[in-house]
Scaffold this active site. Structure first.
Site, PDB file in Angstrom:
ATOM      1  N   HIS A  54       0.878  -1.192   0.000  1.00  0.00           N
ATOM      2  CA  HIS A  54       0.000   0.000   0.000  1.00  0.00           C
ATOM      3  C   HIS A  54       0.908   1.233   0.000  1.00  0.00           C
ATOM      4  O   HIS A  54       1.767   1.364  -0.858  1.00  0.00           O
ATOM      5  CB  HIS A  54      -0.936  -0.111   1.214  1.00  0.00           C
ATOM      6  CG  HIS A  54      -2.079   0.860   1.258  1.00  0.00           C
ATOM      7  ND1 HIS A  54      -2.403   1.724   0.248  1.00  0.00           N
ATOM      8  CD2 HIS A  54      -3.015   1.098   2.249  1.00  0.00           C
ATOM      9  CE1 HIS A  54      -3.464   2.452   0.595  1.00  0.00           C
ATOM     10  NE2 HIS A  54      -3.848   2.093   1.802  1.00  0.00           N
TER      11      HIS A  54
ATOM     12  N   HIS B  30      -1.941  -2.392 -10.052  1.00  0.00           N
ATOM     13  CA  HIS B  30      -3.012  -1.865  -9.209  1.00  0.00           C
ATOM     14  C   HIS B  30      -4.177  -2.832  -9.220  1.00  0.00           C
ATOM     15  O   HIS B  30      -4.469  -3.436 -10.244  1.00  0.00           O
ATOM     16  CB  HIS B  30      -3.474  -0.482  -9.697  1.00  0.00           C
ATOM     17  CG  HIS B  30      -4.139   0.300  -8.626  1.00  0.00           C
ATOM     18  ND1 HIS B  30      -5.481   0.152  -8.346  1.00  0.00           N
ATOM     19  CD2 HIS B  30      -3.650   1.173  -7.725  1.00  0.00           C
ATOM     20  CE1 HIS B  30      -5.776   0.933  -7.327  1.00  0.00           C
ATOM     21  NE2 HIS B  30      -4.693   1.563  -6.931  1.00  0.00           N
TER      22      HIS B  30
ATOM     23  N   ASP C  58       2.421   5.634  -6.473  1.00  0.00           N
ATOM     24  CA  ASP C  58       3.656   5.617  -5.679  1.00  0.00           C
ATOM     25  C   ASP C  58       4.929   5.726  -6.508  1.00  0.00           C
ATOM     26  O   ASP C  58       5.987   6.022  -5.967  1.00  0.00           O
ATOM     27  CB  ASP C  58       3.702   4.337  -4.829  1.00  0.00           C
ATOM     28  CG  ASP C  58       2.605   4.333  -3.791  1.00  0.00           C
ATOM     29  OD1 ASP C  58       2.516   5.329  -3.057  1.00  0.00           O
ATOM     30  OD2 ASP C  58       1.826   3.369  -3.736  1.00  0.00           O
TER      31      ASP C  58
HETATM   32  C1  COA Z   1      -0.834  -3.169  -6.066  1.00  0.00           C
HETATM   33  C2  COA Z   1      -0.792  -4.675  -5.966  1.00  0.00           C
HETATM   34  C3  COA Z   1      -0.636  -5.054  -4.504  1.00  0.00           C
HETATM   35  C4  COA Z   1      -2.118  -5.225  -6.490  1.00  0.00           C
HETATM   36  O1  COA Z   1      -2.144  -6.555  -6.178  1.00  0.00           O
HETATM   37  P1  COA Z   1      -3.178  -7.609  -6.775  1.00  0.00           P
HETATM   38  O2  COA Z   1      -4.352  -6.951  -7.350  1.00  0.00           O
HETATM   39  O3  COA Z   1      -3.402  -8.608  -5.698  1.00  0.00           O
HETATM   40  O4  COA Z   1      -2.400  -8.238  -7.995  1.00  0.00           O
HETATM   41  P2  COA Z   1      -1.407  -9.452  -7.904  1.00  0.00           P
HETATM   42  O5  COA Z   1      -0.342  -9.210  -6.900  1.00  0.00           O
HETATM   43  O6  COA Z   1      -2.205 -10.707  -7.757  1.00  0.00           O
HETATM   44  O7  COA Z   1      -0.774  -9.371  -9.342  1.00  0.00           O
HETATM   45  C5  COA Z   1      -1.379  -9.898 -10.548  1.00  0.00           C
HETATM   46  C6  COA Z   1      -0.257 -10.330 -11.477  1.00  0.00           C
HETATM   47  O8  COA Z   1       0.520  -9.192 -11.864  1.00  0.00           O
HETATM   48  C7  COA Z   1       1.857  -9.332 -11.368  1.00  0.00           C
HETATM   49  N1  COA Z   1       2.238  -8.058 -10.766  1.00  0.00           N
HETATM   50  C8  COA Z   1       1.414  -7.190 -10.153  1.00  0.00           C
HETATM   51  N2  COA Z   1       2.111  -6.142  -9.713  1.00  0.00           N
HETATM   52  C9  COA Z   1       3.393  -6.364 -10.038  1.00  0.00           C
HETATM   53  C10 COA Z   1       4.574  -5.641  -9.851  1.00  0.00           C
HETATM   54  N3  COA Z   1       4.553  -4.471  -9.207  1.00  0.00           N
HETATM   55  N4  COA Z   1       5.725  -6.147 -10.326  1.00  0.00           N
HETATM   56  C11 COA Z   1       5.734  -7.322 -10.979  1.00  0.00           C
HETATM   57  N5  COA Z   1       4.637  -8.076 -11.184  1.00  0.00           N
HETATM   58  C12 COA Z   1       3.487  -7.595 -10.719  1.00  0.00           C
HETATM   59  C13 COA Z   1       1.801 -10.398 -10.285  1.00  0.00           C
HETATM   60  O9  COA Z   1       3.031 -11.046 -10.124  1.00  0.00           O
HETATM   61  C14 COA Z   1       0.728 -11.299 -10.826  1.00  0.00           C
HETATM   62  O10 COA Z   1       1.278 -12.082 -11.869  1.00  0.00           O
HETATM   63  P3  COA Z   1       0.879 -13.625 -12.009  1.00  0.00           P
HETATM   64  O11 COA Z   1      -0.607 -13.626 -12.265  1.00  0.00           O
HETATM   65  O12 COA Z   1       1.711 -14.070 -13.162  1.00  0.00           O
HETATM   66  O13 COA Z   1       1.238 -14.272 -10.714  1.00  0.00           O
HETATM   67  C15 COA Z   1       0.365  -5.255  -6.804  1.00  0.00           C
HETATM   68  O14 COA Z   1       0.281  -4.794  -8.125  1.00  0.00           O
HETATM   69  C16 COA Z   1       1.714  -4.935  -6.200  1.00  0.00           C
HETATM   70  O15 COA Z   1       2.191  -5.660  -5.303  1.00  0.00           O
HETATM   71  N6  COA Z   1       2.366  -3.817  -6.648  1.00  0.00           N
HETATM   72  C17 COA Z   1       3.604  -3.388  -6.054  1.00  0.00           C
HETATM   73  C18 COA Z   1       3.351  -2.642  -4.771  1.00  0.00           C
HETATM   74  C19 COA Z   1       2.740  -1.285  -5.022  1.00  0.00           C
HETATM   75  O16 COA Z   1       3.186  -0.521  -5.854  1.00  0.00           O
HETATM   76  N7  COA Z   1       1.718  -0.947  -4.227  1.00  0.00           N
HETATM   77  C20 COA Z   1       1.062   0.326  -4.298  1.00  0.00           C
HETATM   78  C21 COA Z   1      -0.295   0.213  -4.894  1.00  0.00           C
HETATM   79  S1  COA Z   1      -1.016   1.817  -5.205  1.00  0.00           S
END
Ligand code: COA
Length: 377
Positions: A222, A262, A313
């Site tokens: 987050h 996201h 972010d």
């Molecule tokens: C924001 C976030 C938590 C959303 O999570 P989510 O909706 O649960 O999505 P997931 O983590 O299940 O990701 C879906 C797919 O995209 C990939 N993915 C998502 N964000 C990614 C990232 N930042 N880097 C690399 N791969 C990513 C995941 O590995 C997953 O791939 P897979 O299906 O092959 O396993 C996630 O994108 C993330 O961890 N981002 C980095 C942290 C971040 O910037 N957070 C701030 C959000 S405003």
């Protein structure tokens, strides 16, 4: 009746009605009370945006003046809170200090125990002003610097920078911070806001809800992501690596790249558009485009390779660094802004409350499992 199948991470679940914030994740639209975030970022300011979030409409001139005055008047911290800030070890993160200090604020709040609409609004003014002061004051305390008195003539953004740096901020710095605060002010049922609403829905108080929200914001999935982005950029720079090669290696090691992806947006996060522009403009005017250039190269690679977009972010990291702000203040600054949205949601929850209590899809040992007495296990 329990839901038959759980949705991991509550993805796609609609948990409440709300009239505060609307997101169209496919079209990349974010609107506060129906007003597009681009319009607010271009034409509004944090005070007006906060008024909008709390009251459901834009203020008239005199209302905005009164609102500004109210926020400036609320720039007061009880000496016991300053004592508390001084008592923390100097090496703990400002986010831990903020979480703990916000919890303590309720002990000195005259409206503690009153969850009425009007009391919640009064507490929201105080919390909004106090959170900015806590972040600025603790940073100065840990650096052994004298505290700076609030300046009622400055805007919320300007006063925050003034209390942090003890220097009158430039117009560019103030406007950059103001826009960043507008962009971060609300985001529907993000994790921290949902946490705040769950707490408020037990009819606990706004300070408890905001303390919980800060705990949720702290996590690297987050609000903590903006700090992780800058740590990555610093590491690349320190090792003299190529930015794209660095993230390629991270992806090969199955690591996530902070600042991308996201849950709701499937296109550009509209907030990232402004932060990218500000990061570039600030870098150019400071003659230091290194952080922006690295960020842009990473973004283009991740877009092409993973079809992932930068989120709020990603460019806030290089923007704040170019403003001279320490990395571990990035997430607290997110809270300096998001208090506006958290407060709006707690007020909305208390105004029409029902306990939030979902069910779990039980996947444990089948019922009835045998109870084996201790001596027979
Ligand atoms: C924001 C976030 C938590 C959303 O999570 P989510 O909706 O649960 O999505 P997931 O983590 O299940 O990701 C879906 C797919 O995209 C990939 N993915 C998502 N964000 C990614 C990232 N930042 N880097 C690399 N791969 C990513 C995941 O590995 C997953 O791939 P897979 O299906 O092959 O396993 C996630 O994108 C993330 O961890 N981002 C980095 C942290 C971040 O910037 N957070 C701030 C959000 S405003």
């Amino acid at each position: 009746m329990a839901t038959a199948v759980a949705t991991k991470g509550l993805e796609g679940i609609v948990a409440t009605t709300s009239s505060i914030c609307w997101i169209d994740g496919d079209a990349g639209v974010l609107a506060y009370r129906g007003i597009d975030i681009h319009k607010l970022a271009e034409q509004s300011n944090f005070e007006e945006t906060t008024y909008l979030l709390w009251n459901g409409r834009l203020p008239k001139g005199a209302e905005l003046d009164a609102f500004r005055e109210e926020l400036a008047k609320a720039r007061v911290l009880d000496p016991k809170i300053i004592e508390l800030l001084r008592s923390f070890p100097k090496d703990v993160t400002p986010m831990e200090v903020l979480r703990t200090a916000v919890s303590a604020l309720s002990c000195y709040d005259p409206d503690e125990g009153d969850n009425s609409h009007d009391a919640n609004l009064r507490k929201s003014f105080r919390l909004t002003s106090q959170i900015a002061m806590l972040v600025a004051d603790y940073d100065r305390i840990r650096k052994g610097k004298p505290l700076v008195d609030a300046d009622p003539s400055l805007s919320h953004a300007g006063n925050f920078l003034w209390m942090l740096n003890s220097e009158k901020p430039s117009e560019t710095a103030t406007r950059t911070m103001d826009i960043a605060l507008i962009l971060h002010a609300d985001h529907e049922l993000n994790a921290s806001t949902f946490a705040a609403r769950v707490i408020a829905a037990t009819l606990s108080d706004i300070h408890s809800a905001i303390t919980g929200a800060i705990g949720a914001l702290k996590g690297p999935l987050h609000g903590g992501a903006n700090e992780a982005v800058m740590h990555m950029l610093f590491e690349i720079d320190k090792k003299g690596e190529d930015a794209v090669e660095h993230v390629k290696a991270m992806l090969a090691a199955k690591k996530k790249i902070s600042g991308f992806g996201h849950r709701v947006y499937h296109t550009e996060d509209p907030r990232a558009t402004h932060l990218r522009r500000m990061s570039e403009a600030l870098g150019k005017s400071a003659n230091k485009t290194k952080w922006f250039d690295m960020s842009r190269a990473i973004e283009q690679y991740i877009n092409a390779e993973k079809k992932l977009n930068a989120n709020v972010d990603f460019y806030s990291a290089s923007t704040y660094t170019t403003l001279g702000i320490d990395i571990d203040l990035f997430t607290p600054i997110f809270a300096v802004s998001r208090i506006a949205g958290w407060a709006a949601h707690v007020i909305e929850q208390h105004d029409d409350n029902r306990l939030i209590r979902p069910r779990a899809d039980y996947i444990g040992t089948e019922y009835p499992a045998e109870y084996t007495p201790l001596e027979k296990r």
